[in-house]
Design an enzyme around this catalytic site. Structure first.
Site, PDB file in Angstrom:
ATOM      1  N   HIS A  57      29.823  23.645  35.080  1.00 44.88           N
ATOM      2  CA  HIS A  57      29.721  22.485  34.198  1.00 44.88           C
ATOM      3  C   HIS A  57      30.940  22.482  33.273  1.00 44.88           C
ATOM      4  CE1 HIS A  57      25.319  21.476  34.692  1.00 44.88           C
ATOM      5  NE2 HIS A  57      25.272  22.737  35.088  1.00 44.88           N
TER       6      HIS A  57
ATOM      7  N   HIS B 246      27.935  25.462  40.834  1.00 45.64           N
ATOM      8  CA  HIS B 246      28.682  24.429  40.119  1.00 45.64           C
ATOM      9  C   HIS B 246      29.038  24.918  38.729  1.00 45.64           C
ATOM     10  CE1 HIS B 246      24.338  23.758  39.794  1.00 45.64           C
ATOM     11  NE2 HIS B 246      24.557  23.358  38.549  1.00 45.64           N
TER      12      HIS B 246
HETATM   13  P1  AMP Z   1      21.902  22.983  36.940  1.00 53.37           P
HETATM   14  O1  AMP Z   1      21.507  23.254  38.377  1.00 53.37           O
HETATM   15  O2  AMP Z   1      20.737  23.048  35.993  1.00 53.37           O
HETATM   16  O3  AMP Z   1      23.055  23.830  36.484  1.00 53.37           O
HETATM   17  O4  AMP Z   1      22.423  21.504  36.821  1.00 53.37           O
HETATM   18  C1  AMP Z   1      22.505  20.604  37.881  1.00 53.37           C
HETATM   19  C2  AMP Z   1      23.259  19.394  37.392  1.00 53.37           C
HETATM   20  O5  AMP Z   1      23.493  18.569  38.504  1.00 53.37           O
HETATM   21  C3  AMP Z   1      22.478  18.553  36.355  1.00 53.37           C
HETATM   22  O6  AMP Z   1      23.276  18.447  35.170  1.00 53.37           O
HETATM   23  C4  AMP Z   1      22.289  17.215  37.059  1.00 53.37           C
HETATM   24  O7  AMP Z   1      22.400  16.134  36.173  1.00 53.37           O
HETATM   25  C5  AMP Z   1      23.406  17.226  38.089  1.00 53.37           C
HETATM   26  N1  AMP Z   1      23.158  16.433  39.284  1.00 53.37           N
HETATM   27  C6  AMP Z   1      22.066  16.479  40.084  1.00 53.37           C
HETATM   28  N2  AMP Z   1      22.206  15.620  41.111  1.00 53.37           N
HETATM   29  C7  AMP Z   1      23.423  15.036  40.961  1.00 53.37           C
HETATM   30  C8  AMP Z   1      24.135  14.043  41.691  1.00 53.37           C
HETATM   31  N3  AMP Z   1      23.628  13.484  42.797  1.00 53.37           N
HETATM   32  N4  AMP Z   1      25.355  13.680  41.250  1.00 53.37           N
HETATM   33  C9  AMP Z   1      25.871  14.236  40.129  1.00 53.37           C
HETATM   34  N5  AMP Z   1      25.246  15.165  39.401  1.00 53.37           N
HETATM   35  C10 AMP Z   1      24.036  15.552  39.801  1.00 53.37           C
END
Ligand code: AMP
Ligand code: ZN
Length: 152
Positions: free
Chosen positions: A114, A112
């Site tokens: 950001h 993903h």
């Molecule tokens: P990272 O894996 O640390 O790069 O970040 C994962 C991101 O996914 C975090 O900012 C979470 O807030 C976000 N996240 C996790 N689950 C969900 C969800 N069901 N819907 C939207 N965002 C999510």
């Protein structure tokens, strides 16, 4: 004896992957954009208003597992969404970021990007997400190691 259901092969990691569930529509999300390669939705725990995630439709844990066309589509969508977020929410800037690998803080094992709008006054940039500074090696030595890997 009842006929056995055919085995369903689900690639490892997809069974409970929240972003695959969002793509399938079994987990709710505020979806902002989708095309044949990518999907974008609001981060559920936003760092800033409009914090958005752009993900490939096809499950992959790391950018290195994505075909170049998918990588291009991810960043193309991220830049387009950043523009819409800036315009729609009045953010004068944005940061793009990818946490690739557990060592980099990746928590959801589905690639993903950001898109984090910046409104000014929060301080910092992407160079400051790592709070410690590693030991400084001569840059020429560092470059030589990376160049050798690029040639492999
Ligand atoms: P990272 O894996 O640390 O790069 O970040 C994962 C991101 O996914 C975090 O900012 C979470 O807030 C976000 N996240 C996790 N689950 C969900 C969800 N069901 N819907 C939207 N965002 C999510
Ligand atoms: Zn997934």
């Amino acid at each position: 004896m009842p006929a056995q259901a055919p085995a369903v092969t689900v690639p490892h990691g997809m069974e409970t992957c929240p972003f695959c569930r969002i793509r399938e529509g079994t987990l709710p999300a505020h979806v902002l954009y989708q095309d044949e390669e990518v999907l974008a939705f609001l981060d559920i725990y936003p760092c800033a208003q409009g914090h958005t995630l752009v993900v490939p439709r096809r499950h992959a844990a790391s950018l290195a597992e994505c075909p170049p066309a998918t990588v291009a589509a991810l960043f193309h969508a991220a830049v387009r969404l950043a523009g819409a977020i800036q315009e729609g929410l009045g953010a004068p800037g944005f940061n793009l970021g990818v946490n690739d690998g557990r060592a980099a803080g990746q928590e959801v094992p589905h690639v993903h990007v950001h898109v984090i709008p910046r409104y000014g006054g929060e301080g910092g940039g992407v160079q400051r997400v790592v709070k410690t500074r590693g030991p400084v090696q001569p840059l020429a030595e560092t470059a030589a190691k990376i160049l050798a890997a690029l040639r492999r």
